[in-house]
Design an enzyme around this catalytic site. Sequence first.
Site, short mmCIF file in Angstrom:
data_model
loop_
_atom_site.label_atom_id
_atom_site.label_comp_id
_atom_site.label_asym_id
_atom_site.label_seq_id
_atom_site.Cartn_x
_atom_site.Cartn_y
_atom_site.Cartn_z
N ASP A 228 0.85 -1.20 0.00
CA ASP A 228 0.00 0.00 0.00
C ASP A 228 0.88 1.25 0.00
O ASP A 228 0.37 2.38 -0.05
CB ASP A 228 -1.04 -0.02 1.13
N SER A 229 2.19 1.05 0.00
CA SER A 229 3.12 2.15 -0.28
C SER A 229 2.79 2.79 -1.63
O SER A 229 3.24 3.91 -1.92
CB SER A 229 4.58 1.66 -0.27
N ASP B 128 -0.92 -6.11 0.15
CA ASP B 128 -1.36 -5.44 1.37
C ASP B 128 -2.87 -5.31 1.41
O ASP B 128 -3.52 -5.03 0.39
CB ASP B 128 -0.78 -4.02 1.42
N GLU C 110 -1.36 -5.29 8.84
CA GLU C 110 -0.53 -4.60 9.82
C GLU C 110 -1.21 -4.69 11.18
O GLU C 110 -2.36 -4.25 11.33
CB GLU C 110 -0.34 -3.13 9.44
N GLU D 111 9.31 -4.31 10.29
CA GLU D 111 9.77 -3.03 9.72
C GLU D 111 10.33 -2.13 10.82
O GLU D 111 9.67 -1.90 11.85
CB GLU D 111 8.60 -2.34 9.01
O1 KIV Z 1 3.59 -1.05 1.58
C1 KIV Z 1 4.75 -1.46 1.55
O2 KIV Z 1 5.50 -1.24 0.60
C2 KIV Z 1 5.22 -2.24 2.69
C3 KIV Z 1 6.70 -2.45 2.85
C4 KIV Z 1 7.33 -1.20 3.29
C5 KIV Z 1 7.03 -3.58 3.74
O3 KIV Z 1 4.44 -2.69 3.50
#
Ligand code: KIV
Length: 265
Positions: free
Chosen positions: A46-47, A85, A116, A183
């Site tokens: 979700d980045s 995610d 998460e 993380e």
């Molecule tokens: O959303 C993402 O890219 C992540 C990584 C930073 C582990 O969860």
Amino acid sequence: MKSAITIERLRLMKREGEKIVSLTAYDAGFARVLNQAGIEMLLVGDSLGMVLHGEPTTLRVTVEDMVYHTRQVTRGAGSSFVLADMPFMSYATPAQAMANAARVVGEGGAHMVKLEGAAWLCDTVEQLSVRGIPVCAHLGLTPQWVNKFSGYRVQGRSPEAARVMLADARSLESAGAEMLVLESVPTALAHQITGAVAMPVIGIGAGPDCDGQVLVLHDLLGISEHMPRAARNFMDGTGDIRSAVQAYVRAVKERTFPGPENTFT
Ligand code: KIV
């Protein structure tokens, strides 16, 4: 043709001490390049809310966004394992988690979903897992908690916080979690957690002792607005995207990444 990477294969890699290499991907074109370069696990993170959509946090990412990008990634992923995610508030209750994860896996094609959160998620993890949706837990600096954490801060530094995180990892595994992302946690704690669970532990800013490493693609390419301490710009000294990704794969396999400059105490 390379054989498909499965959960079973990732667990075997942990047992045999072979490092697992993971990188975020958000579309079919990059997924194909990353698969060809030897990335075993693609994370549809979700980045994407930050690196693709230009948002300041991941909080505005929707289930629709995740289905859309996961479907693209699975089209290009080839033999790579695809982890996706679950976005903010899409798994606040087990019922929400079930309905939304069913979309990310069913429509998007992800092989596993990432949530998460700590031991409060155990019920949700169990319900997803027994219905055939593999779950990756995410502990430490969980970016969806940015407001609770008052920023993006290293987690697990006090003895009590470390004790709780270790207990959470064990509880989540007992509930059915089959992978863990850690993380921004101190190297010593990540080492301890990795040794305490059978599931593969993938680190980002969690030191060299995790079973594998993950990075955000845009950080590896050196095009992110802010370069986190956990990341390295692999375009430096390589010059093209394929070589940069191959250099990352080599560095993780040969244990030259992460270095001390990427870790926390
Ligand atoms: O959303 C993402 O890219 C992540 C990584 C930073 C582990 O969860």
